[in-house]
Design an enzyme around this catalytic site. Structure first.
Site: not given
Ligand code: GUN
Length: 292
Positions: A52, A96, A119
């Site tokens: 990211k 996350q 998100d």
């Molecule tokens: N864990 C797995 N996929 C995601 C996501 O798209 N966003 C977040 N915040 N955590 C994740």
């Protein structure tokens, strides 16, 4: 043999367009900013978070990387989110998931300012999505809609079967796919651990979406001939022939599935690059909203 849907190609295409929008904002002195919070050191989460950050920098965006120890308290995480909510350099906040067990995930998600909820996990964002109002769409479901659109696969009137009912993928994606929108109008079935005869369900799928997090659980005999197969799984399985000791596999047994499907997404290089791209998309959208 199935046609491979190249997520990297679709992602690169969308990112070109985002780069133009970012450059436009940079001219007015605005740099879209994303804060990524990672608690603990789960290796899979760490590798997503690094990807990211790199993508943000590549696009000319600002990324703030906040890594905290596994024993971080819920109250100190809430305090951090409050600070990020106020921070004018930050347009998007991503915490996350999964979080360690001692932290209440829902409590953290509702603390994020909905205007920075890139998100799309805040109940406000989820509610707006269901009501088909403008909001941040969750990144993986949104990325899958874009993959289908790019491949000229319309869900309209199709039987879509989703295996997996998570808050991140199955639940929101099922809703988007039956919405009265260009990306929707499908007849959607969700399968989960209590589904009685999974194969009977998956064999009815014109579009089969595997999002259960179980390595290669969808075998060739579960796929209707000429179905479109979207593999959301990212599973590490031990492999001593690899230098790093593991290989990545999806929720679909890829080689078998290729014999049956008309289109298929690979792992890696299918849905994964799209998730990050839609996160960047949401962050740019948030920054543009701040400007206007
Ligand atoms: N864990 C797995 N996929 C995601 C996501 O798209 N966003 C977040 N915040 N955590 C994740």
């Amino acid at each position: 043999m199935a046609i491979i849907i190249d997520g990297k190609e679709v992602a690169a295409n969308l990112r070109e367009n985002l780069a133009i929008r970012v450059a436009e904002m940079n001219k007015s002195g605005v740099i879209p900013g994303l804060a990524v919070v990672l608690i603990g050191d789960d290796p899979a989460s760490r590798s997503y978070v690094s990807a990211k950050e790199k993508s943000c920098h590549d696009l000319g965006m600002y990324s703030r990387d906040i890594r905290l120890p596994e024993d971080t308290s819920e109250s100190s995480l809430l305090k951090l989110i409050d600070e990020l909510n106020q921070d004018r350099e930050i347009d998007g906040i991503l915490v996350q998931l999964p979080l360690p067990n001692h932290i209440n995930e829902q409590k953290i998600i509702v603390a994020i300012d909905p205007s920075k909820d890139v998100d799309g996990f805040h109940p406000m964002s989820v509610g707006k999505m269901i009501l088909e109002q403008d909001t941040f769409l969750p990144c993986t479901p949104h990325g899958i809609l874009k993959l289908l659109e790019y491949s000229h696969i319309s869900p309209k009137g199709k039987n879509v079967v989703i295996v997996g009912r998570s808050n991140i993928v199955g639940k929101p994606l099922s809703n988007l796919l039956f919405q009265k929108q260009a990306w929707g109008n499908a007849t959607v079935t969700i399968c989960h651990t209590a589904t009685q005869n999974l194969k009977e369900e998956t064999l009815r799928a014109d579009i089969l979406i595997a999002a259960a997090g179980r390595p290669e659980m969808i075998t060739g005999d579960m796929i209707k001939p000429e179905a479109v197969v979207i593999d959301v799984g990212v599973n590490r399985v031990e492999d001593s022939s690899k230098k790093r000791g593991y290989r990545l596999v999806g929720d679909v047994a890829f080689n078998e599935a290729c014999e049956k499907a008309s289109y298929i997404t690979p792992v890696p290089g299918g849905v994964g690059p799209m998730t990050i791209t839609m996160l960047l998309f949401n962050t740019v959208k948030s920054a543009e909203a701040r400007l206007s």
